[in-house]
Design an enzyme around this catalytic site. Sequence first.
Site, PDB file in Angstrom:
ATOM      1  N   ARG A   1      -4.209  10.834  83.052  1.00 50.67           N
ATOM      2  CA  ARG A   1      -4.618   9.748  83.947  1.00 50.67           C
ATOM      3  C   ARG A   1      -5.868   9.085  83.389  1.00 50.67           C
ATOM      4  O   ARG A   1      -6.436   9.507  82.384  1.00 50.67           O
ATOM      5  CB  ARG A   1      -4.909  10.301  85.351  1.00 50.67           C
TER       6      ARG A   1
ATOM      7  N   SER B   1     -20.931  10.159  77.565  1.00 50.80           N
ATOM      8  CA  SER B   1     -21.158   9.462  78.840  1.00 50.80           C
ATOM      9  C   SER B   1     -22.612   9.017  78.906  1.00 50.80           C
ATOM     10  O   SER B   1     -23.486   9.601  78.252  1.00 50.80           O
ATOM     11  CB  SER B   1     -20.855  10.399  80.014  1.00 50.80           C
TER      12      SER B   1
ATOM     13  N   TYR C   1     -22.730  18.597  83.535  1.00 51.15           N
ATOM     14  CA  TYR C   1     -22.007  17.473  82.928  1.00 51.15           C
ATOM     15  C   TYR C   1     -22.890  16.732  81.918  1.00 51.15           C
ATOM     16  O   TYR C   1     -22.450  16.387  80.823  1.00 51.15           O
ATOM     17  CB  TYR C   1     -21.554  16.525  84.039  1.00 51.15           C
TER      18      TYR C   1
ATOM     19  N   LYS D   1     -22.140  16.327  77.960  1.00 53.89           N
ATOM     20  CA  LYS D   1     -21.973  15.016  77.327  1.00 53.89           C
ATOM     21  C   LYS D   1     -23.027  14.763  76.253  1.00 53.89           C
ATOM     22  O   LYS D   1     -22.768  14.054  75.272  1.00 53.89           O
ATOM     23  CB  LYS D   1     -22.009  13.919  78.394  1.00 53.89           C
TER      24      LYS D   1
END
Length: 253
Positions: A16, A142, A154, A158
């Site tokens: 997705r 990110s 996170y 990243k």
Amino acid sequence: MSESPSRVAIVTGAGRGIGAAIANRLAADGFAVGLLDLDEASCARGAEAITADGGRALGIGVDVSDTEQVEAAVTRVAEELGPPTVLLNNAGITRDNLLFKMTDQDWDSVLGVHLRGSFLMSRAVQKYMTEQGWGRIVNLSSTSALGNRGQANYSTAKAGMQGLTKTLAIELGKFGVTVNAIAPGFIATEMTAATAERIGMSFEDMQQAAAQEIPVRRVGQPEDIANMAAFFVSDQASFVSGQVIYVAGGPKA
């Protein structure tokens, strides 16, 4: 370099969002694509859609943090589509929380998918690239790599993707392999929609608020990232390696 390197790509987290958009773009550009995702049904549907449009694709369910599963998936792609020479390390999850609430599992699972997964995938695929004398690895970082409240896990993952990118670019460059990273800003995906729901905000309101903080005054779409990925894997980008490009609608780093 071989005269005609294999045009086979692997995209992780391809079920997705950004991963699916990248898989579709690479298929449109003439690559056979192995779509890998923990959700086997979603990547199978993506592969079927590419095949229905005249492309070649294979959907495989895999946990990218598991060595045996990664090696089996890469071998299957090589056997059924051809030796992979392009890898998009996109698989990722979020387990957001403030530091004092973040559990060991929150930390380990996020770093496991992002960093361990990208390491395992890159290690498994690089042999096909070096044999061909041509390859492209694109890692998804990110803007959170610059720091983001509630995302110690996170953000760390990243930021680590950027270090991995630069190191692999140094190691693999002599084999004709470039390694770059894309650091998206706010992209409208199922993942950001889930974040809005978790904090009790409508996704539309979240996007409008985010757009006001972005110089180009809109949020990103998965296709914006797919466009950057398509450049990085092209021959036109053969002298670009070890770079991190922030695709965020404005300057970030």
